[in-house]
Scaffold this active site. Structure first.
Site, PDB file in Angstrom:
ATOM      1  N   HIS A 223       3.574   6.621  -6.955  1.00 49.40           N
ATOM      2  CA  HIS A 223       2.818   7.786  -7.424  1.00 49.40           C
ATOM      3  C   HIS A 223       3.716   9.025  -7.360  1.00 49.40           C
ATOM      4  O   HIS A 223       3.755   9.842  -8.285  1.00 49.40           O
ATOM      5  CB  HIS A 223       1.573   7.970  -6.555  1.00 49.40           C
ATOM      6  CG  HIS A 223       0.521   8.841  -7.148  1.00 49.40           C
ATOM      7  ND1 HIS A 223      -0.654   9.162  -6.499  1.00 49.40           N
ATOM      8  CD2 HIS A 223       0.443   9.484  -8.346  1.00 49.40           C
ATOM      9  CE1 HIS A 223      -1.393   9.948  -7.261  1.00 49.40           C
ATOM     10  NE2 HIS A 223      -0.752  10.175  -8.380  1.00 49.40           N
TER      11      HIS A 223
ATOM     12  N   HIS B  46       1.864   4.560  -2.883  1.00 46.66           N
ATOM     13  CA  HIS B  46       2.012   6.017  -2.735  1.00 46.66           C
ATOM     14  C   HIS B  46       3.379   6.469  -3.259  1.00 46.66           C
ATOM     15  O   HIS B  46       3.490   7.486  -3.947  1.00 46.66           O
ATOM     16  CB  HIS B  46       1.892   6.413  -1.266  1.00 46.66           C
ATOM     17  CG  HIS B  46       0.498   6.418  -0.734  1.00 46.66           C
ATOM     18  ND1 HIS B  46      -0.545   7.064  -1.365  1.00 46.66           N
ATOM     19  CD2 HIS B  46      -0.036   5.867   0.397  1.00 46.66           C
ATOM     20  CE1 HIS B  46      -1.650   6.916  -0.661  1.00 46.66           C
ATOM     21  NE2 HIS B  46      -1.379   6.195   0.407  1.00 46.66           N
TER      22      HIS B  46
ATOM     23  N   HIS C  99       0.832  -1.208   0.000  1.00 50.27           N
ATOM     24  CA  HIS C  99       0.000   0.000   0.000  1.00 50.27           C
ATOM     25  C   HIS C  99       0.869   1.260   0.000  1.00 50.27           C
ATOM     26  O   HIS C  99       0.698   2.143  -0.860  1.00 50.27           O
ATOM     27  CB  HIS C  99      -0.906  -0.027   1.235  1.00 50.27           C
ATOM     28  CG  HIS C  99      -1.779   1.180   1.395  1.00 50.27           C
ATOM     29  ND1 HIS C  99      -3.126   1.170   1.092  1.00 50.27           N
ATOM     30  CD2 HIS C  99      -1.507   2.451   1.826  1.00 50.27           C
ATOM     31  CE1 HIS C  99      -3.638   2.380   1.327  1.00 50.27           C
ATOM     32  NE2 HIS C  99      -2.674   3.178   1.775  1.00 50.27           N
ATOM     33  N   GLU C 100       1.792   1.335   0.946  1.00 52.31           N
ATOM     34  CA  GLU C 100       2.631   2.531   1.049  1.00 52.31           C
ATOM     35  C   GLU C 100       3.555   2.671  -0.160  1.00 52.31           C
ATOM     36  O   GLU C 100       3.859   3.781  -0.599  1.00 52.31           O
ATOM     37  CB  GLU C 100       3.439   2.517   2.346  1.00 52.31           C
ATOM     38  CG  GLU C 100       2.588   2.506   3.619  1.00 52.31           C
ATOM     39  CD  GLU C 100       1.613   3.672   3.715  1.00 52.31           C
ATOM     40  OE1 GLU C 100       1.882   4.732   3.117  1.00 52.31           O
ATOM     41  OE2 GLU C 100       0.574   3.520   4.386  1.00 52.31           O
TER      42      GLU C 100
END
Length: 664
Positions: free
Chosen positions: A457, A454, A450-451
């Site tokens: 991105h 980020h 999940h992290e």
């Protein structure tokens, strides 16, 4: 810690002493004052430049330089104030955050600065020469002015500044108060459960809900004591919400929620509530079945109270999953060493995006803890994209939270060189011990993926302007890349590339992954309904004033949007710290998950390693940061315009269907 397996080593030489993140001034706490003064001097120069230069692209570039000069200090300080082990660094960083935040609010009501932007946006001939990204960034800067009351007369502008400054203090007070334990005389608690809590003399300190305790009396006591109303914090929350509403109406919005949702995928509070109500309706039968299952499970514990209460939800959900699927994290963790997981991410990003990691030797003084690792992110043809600092391991005084922090945003500098983005990923993983590497549970693996979503991105959102780089986009879109990575983390085809027993080399059995995926759907409707309740409460708090207590509002919203009763003399809202950072935007988690689900099913379910889809994903969703309307990015990826009904159906489908990978 040894170098992570599968990640190439890359060293800088010679080593020389530096400050934090390579910023020379930050070799000590006093350096924050120096960095702050330097940023303020630079800001003064750039404000003068913006106000005196003829309108054109250079106006937007100057605004972005101004934003960058302040963010480079504020964002770094925002991280250090929570993560640095030295209290002196944390306190210095906290002071810097307040000072820079105050300056930003003042700049947002600087009439001359705003006028330079108005001169640009009001000049059709000049506007016609700007590219779409430059024009959008100019409009976003103008939006920042407008929501700060730039169009108001001088007295009202001053009022807006005062309200913003006051809110900064209220945020600090509420966040601090929301984390404080509650204490009671130990004689109040039954003797046989006192040992479950922290005892300080004759007082028992309760600093959490103890939601995973198998003892229902422990859970009940923790819930009632930890959530017992604090009068001063209730007043703080009342004042916080009142100030937000006053500020929103002062600058021309119907409510704070209307102001906060402008520019998001949802756009309006009415759309958010439609989404939440429709999702509640669609989940109604499943939610009822979930709570019925919990009630049956509670009967097996021979409790004195057969009714399912709010303090039971998390424990009973977990107990049902364990009974139905026998999910024991210790069975999985030997297959998920940190090194193997990082190698898996490395391979996945290389296959999808042509991107890989290189471990880099930091300079002396660059890190805040010796167990932090620095990764260079490299594209196979484009070269170095940026840096990720991996602060992965637990340590005393480190917050127990998983977060992505932007330290420096990417942008095209005035000299034509691209300013590389720098981020920190902060996790709470068990450190390696002796010959045993750091071993992750399935939930830790999911959080790591999940992290890292980020982080990618931030690395691949290579925008011209740092104001819209990477995750600097609407909140209900920002979580899409991170949640999408959770789908990859649950797919056996992805896991089979790297999940090996750290001692034997045995691959992770496929049936263990299938059981894990199935277990996630047990009680998932009730879990989702709880999130809907939180999101609805957030909307009501930030809507039109109710002129009644926040506890009365909570009781009513809980009855409408949750299946479990309100507990007398509790104030859960005082522990709802997301009200500060996600005010009126808590729904974003649910909406982002809906979009991520649609992207996964349509684009990656058939082939999670598709380079064609990976490139489309980068081109349509990651590359733009916040420089493009979020709904247009979703349209580009899905090649259709999704509706609220589509979002709801995607979430319901996730909960109802067992999404199996195609046969290998």
């Amino acid at each position: 810690m040894s170098a992570w397996k599968g990640i190439k080593k890359f060293s800088l030489s010679p080593l020389c002493s530096q400050g934090l993140f390579g910023v020379p001034e930050l070799s000590g706490p006093a350096g924050f004052q120096m960095a702050q003064h330097q940023a303020l001097r630079e800001a003064e120069f750039l404000v003068h430049k913006a106000c005196t230069h003829p309108p054109g692209a250079v106006t937007v570039e100057t605004f972005d330089q101004l934003s960058d000069s302040l963010c480079r200090v504020a964002d770094l300080a925002d991280f250090i104030k929570v993560a640095h082990p030295d209290a002196a660094f944390r306190e210095a960083a906290e002071r810097t955050c307040v000072e820079i935040g105050t300056l930003v609010e003042i700049l947002n009501t600087n009439v001359d600065l705003c006028q330079s932007l108005k001169n640009l946006l009001g000049n059709e001939a000049v506007l016609a020469t700007l590219d779409s990204d430059t024009r959008r960034v100019a409009e976003l800067f103008m939006f920042d002015f407008e929501i700060s009351g730039i169009h108001l007369d001088e007295s009202k502008r001053s009022k807006a500044v005062a309200l913003n400054v006051k809110l900064l203090d209220l945020y600090h007070e509420f966040l601090n108060g929301s984390q404080l334990p509650n204490a009671i005389d130990k004689q109040v608690l039954p003797e046989h459960i006192r040992h479950c809590f922290s005892i300080d003399g004759n007082r028992v300190q309760i600093g959490g809900l103890h939601a995973d305790s198998p003892n229902d009396l422990v859970r009940e006591a923790a819930y009632k004591i930890f959530l017992y109303p604090n009068t001063s914090l209730l007043l703080c929350l009342d004042e916080l919400l009142a100030c937000r509403h006053e500020l929103a109406t002062l600058v021309g919005y119907e409510s704070f929620s209307h102001r906060a949702l402008k520019g998001t995928m949802a756009k309006t509070p009415e759309t958010v509530m439609k989404f939440l109500k429709l999702l509640t309706e669609k989940l109604s039968d499943r939610t009822s079945r979930d709570f019925k299952m919990m009630k049956e499970m509670k009967k097996k514990t021979h409790t004195t109270n057969p009714e399912v209460m709010p303090w039971d939800h998390a424990y009973l959900s977990s107990a049902i999953r364990t009974e139905m699927f026998n999910i024991d994290p210790s069975i999985y963790s030997p297959y998920f060493s940190l090194g193997a997981c990082m190698e898996g991410l490395n391979r996945l990003f290389m296959q999808l995006l042509g991107v890989y990691f290189q471990a880099e030797q930091p300079k002396m003084g660059e890190l805040w803890s010796e167990d932090v690792r620095k990764l260079a992110v490299v594209h196979e043809t484009e070269g170095l994209l940026g840096y990720i600092y991996c602060d992965f391991f637990r340590r005393p005084d480190k917050p127990h939270q998983d977060c992505h922090f932007t330290i420096r945003g990417g942008r095209l500098r005035e000299d034509g060189v691209y300013q590389l983005p720098v981020v920190v990923l902060m996790l709470s993983l068990p450190p390696p011990s002796g010959r045993t590497p750091s071993l992750l549970t399935p939930s830790m693996v999911e959080n790591l993926f999940h992290e890292m979503g980020h982080a990618m991105h931030s690395m691949l959102g290579r925008t011209h302007y740092q104001h819209v780089t990477g995750t600097r986009c609407s909140t209900d879109f920002a979580e899409v890349p991170s949640i999408l990575m959770e789908y990859f983390a649950s797919d056996y085809r992805v896991l089979s590339q790297f999940a090996r027993h750290y001692q034997t080399g045995e691959p992770l059995p496929e049936n263990l992954v299938s059981r894990l995926c199935e277990s996630k759907r047990a009680c998932s409707a009730a879990d989702t309904q709880l999130q809907i309740f939180y999101a609805a409460l957030d909307q009501v708090y930030h809507g039109k004033p109710q002129y009644r207590s926040t506890t009365d509002i909570l009781r009513e919203v809980q009855e409408k949007f949750y299946g479990l009763p309100y507990v007398h003399d509790t104030a859960w809202q005082l522990r709802f710290s997301h009200l500060v950072g996600y005010g009126a935007k808590y729904y974003s988690y649910l909406m982002s998950r809906a979009v991520a689900s649609m992207v996964w099913r349509q684009c990656f379910l058939q082939d999670p390693f598709s380079r064609v889809m990976g490139e489309r994903y980068r081109r349509e969703m990651l590359a733009h940061g916040g420089s493009k309307e979020p709904v247009l990015m979703v349209q580009g990826m899905l090649q259709k315009t999704p509706t609220i009904e589509d979002f709801v159906d995607a979430l319901v489908l996730d909960l109802n269907a067992n999404v199996k990978s195609p046969v290998l």
